[in-house]
Design an enzyme around this catalytic site. Sequence first.
Site, PDB file in Angstrom:
ATOM      1  N   HIS A  11      97.986  48.300  66.072  1.00 18.07           N
ATOM      2  CA  HIS A  11      97.350  49.594  66.340  1.00 18.07           C
ATOM      3  C   HIS A  11      97.537  49.992  67.803  1.00 18.07           C
ATOM      4  O   HIS A  11      97.262  49.205  68.709  1.00 18.07           O
ATOM      5  CB  HIS A  11      95.860  49.461  66.017  1.00 18.07           C
ATOM      6  CG  HIS A  11      95.074  50.707  66.213  1.00 18.07           C
ATOM      7  ND1 HIS A  11      94.002  50.788  67.070  1.00 18.07           N
ATOM      8  CD2 HIS A  11      95.206  51.924  65.642  1.00 18.07           C
ATOM      9  CE1 HIS A  11      93.493  52.007  67.004  1.00 18.07           C
ATOM     10  NE2 HIS A  11      94.204  52.723  66.158  1.00 18.07           N
ATOM     11  N   GLU A  38     101.706  51.167  65.129  1.00 17.00           N
ATOM     12  CA  GLU A  38     101.192  52.538  65.074  1.00 17.00           C
ATOM     13  C   GLU A  38     101.018  52.997  66.500  1.00 17.00           C
ATOM     14  O   GLU A  38     100.646  52.198  67.377  1.00 17.00           O
ATOM     15  CB  GLU A  38      99.841  52.543  64.348  1.00 17.00           C
ATOM     16  CG  GLU A  38      99.198  53.906  64.178  1.00 17.00           C
ATOM     17  CD  GLU A  38      98.170  54.294  65.248  1.00 17.00           C
ATOM     18  OE1 GLU A  38      97.591  55.365  65.125  1.00 17.00           O
ATOM     19  OE2 GLU A  38      97.983  53.530  66.236  1.00 17.00           O
ATOM     20  N   ASP A  40     100.134  56.878  69.018  1.00 12.41           N
ATOM     21  CA  ASP A  40      99.662  58.265  69.000  1.00 12.41           C
ATOM     22  C   ASP A  40     100.575  59.127  69.864  1.00 12.41           C
ATOM     23  O   ASP A  40     100.907  58.741  70.986  1.00 12.41           O
ATOM     24  CB  ASP A  40      98.243  58.326  69.575  1.00 12.41           C
ATOM     25  CG  ASP A  40      97.311  57.359  68.870  1.00 12.41           C
ATOM     26  OD1 ASP A  40      97.052  57.571  67.683  1.00 12.41           O
ATOM     27  OD2 ASP A  40      96.862  56.378  69.515  1.00 12.41           O
ATOM     28  N   HIS A  53      96.573  58.484  73.494  1.00 11.80           N
ATOM     29  CA  HIS A  53      95.546  58.706  72.476  1.00 11.80           C
ATOM     30  C   HIS A  53      94.613  59.853  72.848  1.00 11.80           C
ATOM     31  O   HIS A  53      94.353  60.741  72.045  1.00 11.80           O
ATOM     32  CB  HIS A  53      94.742  57.422  72.262  1.00 11.80           C
ATOM     33  CG  HIS A  53      93.654  57.577  71.255  1.00 11.80           C
ATOM     34  ND1 HIS A  53      92.405  58.064  71.575  1.00 11.80           N
ATOM     35  CD2 HIS A  53      93.628  57.334  69.918  1.00 11.80           C
ATOM     36  CE1 HIS A  53      91.659  58.105  70.478  1.00 11.80           C
ATOM     37  NE2 HIS A  53      92.377  57.664  69.468  1.00 11.80           N
ATOM     38  N   GLU A 113     101.581  58.499  64.693  1.00 11.97           N
ATOM     39  CA  GLU A 113     100.410  59.342  64.440  1.00 11.97           C
ATOM     40  C   GLU A 113     100.515  60.581  65.312  1.00 11.97           C
ATOM     41  O   GLU A 113     100.504  60.487  66.545  1.00 11.97           O
ATOM     42  CB  GLU A 113      99.092  58.611  64.715  1.00 11.97           C
ATOM     43  CG  GLU A 113      97.929  59.484  64.225  1.00 11.97           C
ATOM     44  CD  GLU A 113      96.560  59.083  64.707  1.00 11.97           C
ATOM     45  OE1 GLU A 113      96.303  57.884  64.915  1.00 11.97           O
ATOM     46  OE2 GLU A 113      95.738  60.014  64.863  1.00 11.97           O
TER      47      GLU A 113
HETATM   48  O1  G3P Z   1      96.304  55.984  62.755  1.00 15.59           O
HETATM   49  C1  G3P Z   1      95.194  55.176  62.563  1.00 15.59           C
HETATM   50  C2  G3P Z   1      94.254  55.218  63.751  1.00 15.59           C
HETATM   51  O2  G3P Z   1      95.000  55.069  64.923  1.00 15.59           O
HETATM   52  C3  G3P Z   1      93.459  56.482  63.807  1.00 15.59           C
HETATM   53  O3  G3P Z   1      92.518  56.485  64.808  1.00 15.59           O
HETATM   54  O4  G3P Z   1      91.680  57.308  66.942  1.00 15.59           O
HETATM   55  O5  G3P Z   1      92.827  55.103  66.858  1.00 15.59           O
HETATM   56  O6  G3P Z   1      94.128  57.202  66.615  1.00 15.59           O
HETATM   57  P1  G3P Z   1      92.816  56.520  66.371  1.00 15.59           P
HETATM   58 MG    MG Z   2      96.112  56.351  66.184  1.00 17.94          MG
END
Ligand code: G3P
Ligand code: MG
Length: 245
Positions: A11, A38, A40, A53, A113
Site C-alpha cells: 500500500h 498500490e 496514489d 496521497h 489509484e
Molecule cells: O487504494 C486503496 C487505498 O489506498 C485507498 O485509501 O486513502 O490510502 O488512498 P488511501
Molecule cells: Mg491509495
Amino acid sequence: MNWHYPRVIAHRCGGALTPENTLAGLGLSARLGFRAVEFDVMLSADGIPLLIHDETLERTTNGAGSVAELSWGALSKLDAGIKHHRAFTGEILPTLQQTLDACRSLGLAANIEIKPASGHEVETGTVVARQVLAYTRDWPEVSLLFSSFSEAALAAALQEAPELPRALVTRVVPLDWRSRLQRLECLALHCSARYLQPDQAAEIAAAGYPLVCYTVNLPEDAARLFAIGVSAIFTDRLDLFDPRL
Ligand code: G3P
Ligand code: MG
C-alpha cells in the site's frame, strides 16, 4: 480486461519502512518479494501526474501548500523522504512516468489509484489514463490497474482507455455496489476493512467480483478477511507479511 491480484499488495508502495509513494518504497517492495504495489496519483498545476496521497504537501514533504496549485518545476525540488526519516533525505516526489519505468524494471504490477485534487476529477482521470494507455502500448508486459474513489475520474478513464482494467474504491460497501461496478465497467471493488461486514463479503464473492481491503497491517486481520471471502489486502507493513501468501 483482467488483473491478477496477489493476496498482499504493498500500500502506497509500502509506507511503514520507507516513505509512502516513493521509488524507495518500490525498490524495497521488489527486494522483499512483493509482486504488486498500490500508489496514489494526483496532477500538478501544469498537469503532470505525480505520486502523492494528500492534496497538501505538509505531511509527507518539506513543502507547503496545495499540490494542484504548484507546477511540476516547484514540486520536483521537494524532499519526499525526510519527514519519514532523515535516512531518506533526498527522496523525490516521483512522476507517474518514473514510477511506471521503475515498476517495469522491477517486475512489479501496479494499482494506480487516481487521486484527484478536489475539482480536478475528470481532468485527472483523463490525463492519467491517456499517459498510462500510451505507456502500455510501448510496454505491454507491464500489468496495470486503475482504481479511484472518484466515479467521475473512473468514468473519464473508461472513456480514455476502455481496455485498461478499473476497480472502484469505497469506504463502506454501498448497497448498489453491483450497479456502480457495472456502470463503470469495473472488475473489482476495493473497500475499507474497517466497515466490511461478512455478509457483504460473501455477496460480492458469490457474484464473482474480487473484493480487496485496505489497509490491513496485522496478519491476523488479513486471515480473518480471507476467511470471509476477501480476495486480497493492501498493507503498509511489508515487514509483517509473507509476500507470497
Ligand atoms: O487504494 C486503496 C487505498 O489506498 C485507498 O485509501 O486513502 O490510502 O488512498 P488511501
Ligand atoms: Mg491509495
